[in-house]
Design a protein around this motif. Structure first.
Motif, PDB file in Angstrom:
ATOM      1  N   GLY A  38    -110.448 -90.813  29.107  1.00  0.00           N
ATOM      2  CA  GLY A  38    -111.537 -91.666  28.647  1.00  0.00           C
ATOM      3  C   GLY A  38    -111.671 -92.918  29.499  1.00  0.00           C
ATOM      4  O   GLY A  38    -112.777 -93.349  29.823  1.00  0.00           O
ATOM      5  N   ALA A  86    -114.970 -87.597  29.077  1.00  0.00           N
ATOM      6  CA  ALA A  86    -115.073 -88.483  27.916  1.00  0.00           C
ATOM      7  C   ALA A  86    -114.896 -87.746  26.589  1.00  0.00           C
ATOM      8  O   ALA A  86    -114.443 -88.327  25.604  1.00  0.00           O
ATOM      9  N   VAL A 118    -113.581 -89.338  22.930  1.00  0.00           N
ATOM     10  CA  VAL A 118    -114.587 -89.605  21.894  1.00  0.00           C
ATOM     11  C   VAL A 118    -114.145 -88.952  20.580  1.00  0.00           C
ATOM     12  O   VAL A 118    -114.276 -89.536  19.507  1.00  0.00           O
ATOM     13  N   GLY A 175    -115.867 -90.504  17.513  1.00  0.00           N
ATOM     14  CA  GLY A 175    -117.177 -90.975  17.971  1.00  0.00           C
ATOM     15  C   GLY A 175    -118.241 -89.895  18.057  1.00  0.00           C
ATOM     16  O   GLY A 175    -119.389 -90.186  18.374  1.00  0.00           O
ATOM     17  N   HIS A 176    -117.879 -88.624  17.813  1.00  0.00           N
ATOM     18  CA  HIS A 176    -118.907 -87.576  17.853  1.00  0.00           C
ATOM     19  C   HIS A 176    -119.715 -87.644  16.561  1.00  0.00           C
ATOM     20  O   HIS A 176    -119.184 -87.407  15.480  1.00  0.00           O
ATOM     21  N   LYS A 193    -117.799 -94.424  24.856  1.00  0.00           N
ATOM     22  CA  LYS A 193    -117.767 -93.656  23.613  1.00  0.00           C
ATOM     23  C   LYS A 193    -119.172 -93.119  23.291  1.00  0.00           C
ATOM     24  O   LYS A 193    -119.343 -91.957  22.939  1.00  0.00           O
ATOM     25  N   GLY A 195    -120.267 -90.473  26.029  1.00  0.00           N
ATOM     26  CA  GLY A 195    -119.604 -89.190  25.808  1.00  0.00           C
ATOM     27  C   GLY A 195    -120.241 -88.459  24.649  1.00  0.00           C
ATOM     28  O   GLY A 195    -120.501 -87.249  24.717  1.00  0.00           O
ATOM     29  N   MET A 196    -120.554 -89.181  23.602  1.00  0.00           N
ATOM     30  CA  MET A 196    -121.178 -88.579  22.427  1.00  0.00           C
ATOM     31  C   MET A 196    -122.535 -87.971  22.797  1.00  0.00           C
ATOM     32  O   MET A 196    -122.798 -86.801  22.511  1.00  0.00           O
TER      33      MET A 196
END
Ligand code: NA
Ligand code: NA
Lengths: 165, 341, 439
Positions: free
Chosen positions: A16, A62, A66, A71-72, C284, C287-288
């Motif tokens: 990351g 990343a 995540v 964070g998804h 973050k 990436g999402m």
């Protein structure tokens, strides 16, 4: 088990970090390209593909971090209506889905990367730079593998550390 | 509606259903006039035993993935410009007849060349496990459009030119900066001066994109490519082997029908479009001086000669191309490429 | 088994909704449904569509704007510029009824025009503007609504990520789309403000003016304008570099990052620590988004492969009313998808299916793209999955119940619909600026 989970966590975290700091060279490459084109009418032939490489690597690396940072984006309204135990079960189901998808990404991605490496594939964008790109394809299974590992680590955390959303 | 039960005797009336991809976009002439017509022709000729369902650019997967997807059988057939897989073998950069400095004219010469060079391309595809059915439809020579006057070979130096594929190599060689603008950005790119000149397609297609509105000069001749093939037909070998002989023949017949029709449609329509561009008072046609054209062709052929070192197939291709040039009477050009009688 | 193949496209959507409702991350819901259907319809080899979707995302130059615009907007948040801008705007407008709500709309537009990220707008306003409106006893419904209306303006006012993705997929020029978004954005701002004024003057206590002693003096007002100069400079740098052709839209994003860093460090609002934090946060989000694009590419590949595009297209053609029927059907289709999907995924899924149908019906692709973006902004607000609702909820925590936020969206959804209808009746309102730019 603990050290393995810690190991996976830090692997994702490092990936990351790399992904994040790649934005600095990305910005610089693009600015350099603009300046060379506008002022010197001599834009570098590598600007286009190098930017693509940086972006692609960054996205693939990343994914796992995540997941570690939750964070998804998900529509998690259901969790409000579930008991703690069922919440854990649902979250585990979620992670298993990720594991299944990433297994395909890992194995199918590996096939693609191996074939590309076999023929030492070059870029199909056909700039005069014309770099080899087989190594870039390896980031598909790598990204899949990182996420796959992190998903297992998360399952462990759900049941053994009481960590849960 | 699918039939739930097989009511026809085994092996007699099997219907083959194929998926087909292309790099062209539904709704455009290059899609409707070739891809759809081809699918229709195949269905008619085969009496409905071979049904081809076409998919436009990037709908199933990114176009440059078509190669691998035909290979592993996700789709059975593709009609795509070979330049999308130069990364697999350098010969594909030239495979569609997209040859810088090319002196040949018209579709008859082009298809003669395609068929002469087909065995080389066949082999290149075969090495990757793909069956090649050869040139599909015709693409007239492209144009070079500009916002600034380019009147000599020296004028290319330092210009920002939108170019893709072999053209970008060629214009770089002339001292220009080749810029990769995606097709939809070309209009605004020229308008706003992000680039000073651009190659994209022929008069007809460029006109459809409105590029004539932002063009001040057309630089002739455009040496980065001559007449070529817009798409080549490739097939998954297992799907191909499965087909009965008459259906294989049906595919070839339908292909030839498209070759003929596209040659008329695009060849002639492009001529008409060119007339319109020429009558446009805001556009000046610049004819490059003869000696500069000569020099530019030499530069182009130097690039081509370089391809001989890039792979076994591209070496064969250039050599065989030189023979074709000699056949067609372009002896001088053939000799630059190493042809000896 | 045959029936299953006939209905595969519909089955895909049903399964997708089930997974979404179960709380599976959007990226992987999309990816899993795609892979699952590829597997059962065409066998194991066809799952190669998954790495191919990844490869498509990795190689799309236009998409490079995404991490850059996200970083720019997070960096901006760190500079505190936003709260100062709000401060200034509200000093000017606080003396009027509805002034704070109008300030929320205008500040939303300003945030929107320096960043491409909707979350930044809604959360930012939720933290800064909402407490002010609460303090002055604004009607809660109106306050929450203006924050979501204003906060989502970044979706239509350039630069924005959704337009970048739309352009990358459909081949509409991103610069032209940016210009069209600016025209439509003005229209939305106008409608929002008119609505707020109507509410404020119809009911005396809905949105009261600030008490005399709380109003800023003229001198204070003028000094506060200082804070607007930085964002204006940034807007000029980013939009200017794109509209003058110095940079492509993708490169414009890099110009924005550099501009924010230079201004931030120059005015001592940023330092290396804050920059590092910003990089971490933006990674973050990037990436999402990136993985949603991958999932959506996989889903839509399989969806078109099983005949989904054809099905939608057939339904559109079957709609009564000729080309207008096609248009209405297409809009309804997007609105329906927008109730459930995240906007980026929605574009990936719907744009390649709907756009050719619309163009074939004889509508201008650029006008349609702008209309698409307006409807997409509605998707942020429409229940059950309205992401602006979730963003706002995350910003206000337990202070406001989610059903109140849901209710507050309704008038603003109606206004957005009204703007969409206005654009259909007067197409010029969507394309005058791009036309101007191109002449
Ligand atoms: Na924006
Ligand atoms: Na929604």
């Amino acid at each position: 088990m603990k050290p393995i989970i810690k190991g996976i966590d830090s692997l994702s975290s490092i990936a990351g970090k790399i992904s994040g700091y790649l934005i600095i060279p990305l910005t610089l490459v693009m600015i350099y390209t603009i300046i060379m084109r506008r002022i010197f009418s001599n834009s570098p032939d590598w600007g286009f593909e190098v930017s693509i490489f940086i972006f692609g690597i960054s996205i693939l690396l990343a994914g796992a971090d995540v997941l570690r940072l939750k964070g998804h984006v998900a529509v998690d309204i259901i969790y409000a209506h579930l008991s703690e135990r069922w919440g854990r079960i649902m979250y585990t189901f979620s992670l298993l889905i990720i594991i299944v998808v990433c297994s395909f990404l890992l194995f199918k991605g590996m096939e693609v990367a191996v074939e590309s490496t076999r023929i030492l594939e070059h870029s199909s964008h056909q700039s005069s730079f014309n770099p080899q790109i087989w190594w870039f394809k390896w980031f598909i299974p790598i990204g899949g593998l990182l996420l796959w590992l992190q998903a297992w680590a998360e399952i462990y955390k759900v049941w053994r550390e009481g960590e849960q959303e | 509606a699918c039939q739930p039960y097989q009511t026809i005797a085994e092996g007699e009336q099997r219907v083959y259903e194929w998926r087909m991809v292309t790099h062209q976009i539904p709704g455009t002439a290059r899609y409707e006039g070739t891809i759809r017509e081809f699918a229709k022709a195949v269905e008619e000729i085969s009496n409905g035993r071979l049904i081809i369902e076409p998919f436009g650019a990037d709908i199933l997967f990114p176009t440059n993935e078509s190669f691998d997807m035909v290979k592993n059988g996700v789709v059975e057939i593709a009609a795509v410009y070979t330049g999308f897989w130069t990364g697999k073998d350098p010969v594909f950069a030239l495979g569609g007849g997209t040859i810088p400095g090319d002196p040949i004219n018209g579709f008859e010469e082009h298809f003669y060349r395609s068929d002469q060079l087909k065995p080389i391309i066949d082999e290149a595809y075969e090495k990757h496990g793909i069956q090649n059915l050869g040139a599909f439809d015709y693409a007239p020579e492209e144009v070079l459009i500009s916002r600034v006057p380019i009147r000599s070979i020296e004028d290319f130096r330092g210009k920002n030119i939108r170019a893709a594929g072999v053209a970008s190599l060629y214009y770089s060689k002339l001292g220009a900066s080749a810029i990769s603008l995606s097709a939809p950005e070309i209009y605004t790119g020229l308008q706003l001066g992000t680039v000073e000149a651009a190659e994209f397609n022929d008069y007809l297609v460029n006109g459809e994109m409105g590029l004539d509105e932002v063009t001040k000069y057309v630089i002739e001749p455009a040496l980065h490519v001559g007449p070529s093939t817009d798409k080549e037909l490739i097939v998954n070998p297992n799907a191909w082997e499965e087909l009965p002989e008459d259906l294989k023949a049906a595919l070839y017949v339908a292909r030839d029908k498209i070759r003929y029709e596209s040659a008329i449609a695009y060849g002639v329509e492009n001529q008409k479009a060119k007339q319109e561009w020429m009558e446009n008072p805001d556009i000046e046609f610049i004819q490059l001086p003869e000696e500069d054209v000569e020099k530019m062709r030499e530069e182009a052929f130097e690039l081509l000669n370089n391809y001989k070192t890039k792979s076994e197939a591209s070496k064969e291709y250039v050599e065989e191309y030189a023979k074709v040039l000699a056949d067609l009477g372009y002896l001088e050009e053939a000799k630059i490429l190493g042809y000896e009688d | 088994m045959m029936w299953f193949f006939e209905y595969a496209p519909i089955a895909m959507f049903v399964l997708l909704l089930v997974l979404l409702f179960l709380g599976i991350p959007i990226a992987f819901s999309l990816g899993a449904v795609g892979v699952f259907f590829a597997l059962i319809m065409w066998g194991i080899d066809s799952t190669a569509l998954l790495p191919s979707a990844v490869w498509g995302v990795m190689n799309n130059f236009t998409l490079i704007a995404i991490p850059l615009f996200i970083l720019m907007s997070v960096l901006l948040e760190k500079t505190n510029i936003i709260s100062e801008v709000f401060d200034s705007v509200y000093k000017w407008s606080g003396g009027f009824r509805g002034g704070l709500a109008i300030a929320a709309i205008i500040v939303g537009a300003i945030i929107g025009s320096i960043s491409g990220v909707v979350a930044a707008g809604v959360i930012g306003l939720g933290l800064i503007a909402l407490p002010q409106m609460m303090k002055y006893k604004y009607n809660e419904n109106l306050s929450l609504g203006s924050i979501m209306g204003g906060g989502t303006l970044g979706q239509i006012i350039p630069p924005n990520l959704n337009m970048v993705v739309y352009g990358a997929i459909t081949g509409v020029s991103v610069s032209s789309l940016f210009a069209g978004g600016l025209s439509a954005g003005f229209l939305l701002i106008f409608f929002f403000i008119v609505y707020i004024l109507i509410q404020a003057y119809r009911k005396k206590d809905a949105a009261p003016a600030l008490a005399k002693e709380d109003r800023a003096s003229f001198k204070e007002k003028v000094t506060s304008l200082k804070s607007i100069t930085l964002p204006i400079i940034l807007i000029i740098i980013v939009i200017g570099s794109i509209f003058t052709g110095v940079a492509t839209p993708t490169e414009g994003a890099a110009v924005g990052v550099l501009g924010t860093v230079l201004i931030g460090f120059g005015t001592k609002r940023l330092n290396w620590n804050k920059t590092q934090e910003a990089i971490k946060e933006s990674t973050k989000m990037t990436g999402m988004v990136g993985w949603i694009l991958i999932g959506a590419a996989t889903f839509s590949a399989v969806f078109s492969g099983v005949g989904g595009n054809q099905l939608v297209s057939d339904l559109a053609q079957a709609a009564p009313g000729g080309r207008w029927g096609v248009l209405v059907f297409s809009l309804l289709f997007i609105i329906l998808l927008g109730m459930f999907l995240e906007t980026m995924a929605l574009i990936m899924l719907a744009a390649p299916i709907i756009t050719p149908i619309i163009v074939e019906a004889g509508f201008d692709p650029l006008w349609w793209a702008v209309l698409f973006m307006v409807v997409l902004q509605m998707a942020f607000l429409t229940p059950p999955f309205g992401f602006a609702i979730f963003y706002l909820k995350s910003a206000v925590g337990d202070k406001v119940a989610i059903n109140k936020i849901y209710r507050a969206t309704l008038p603003f959804i109606a206004i957005q619909l009204l703007v969409a209808i206005t654009l259909i009746i007067f197409p010029i309102l969507a394309v005058w600026l791009p036309n101007l730019l191109n002449n």
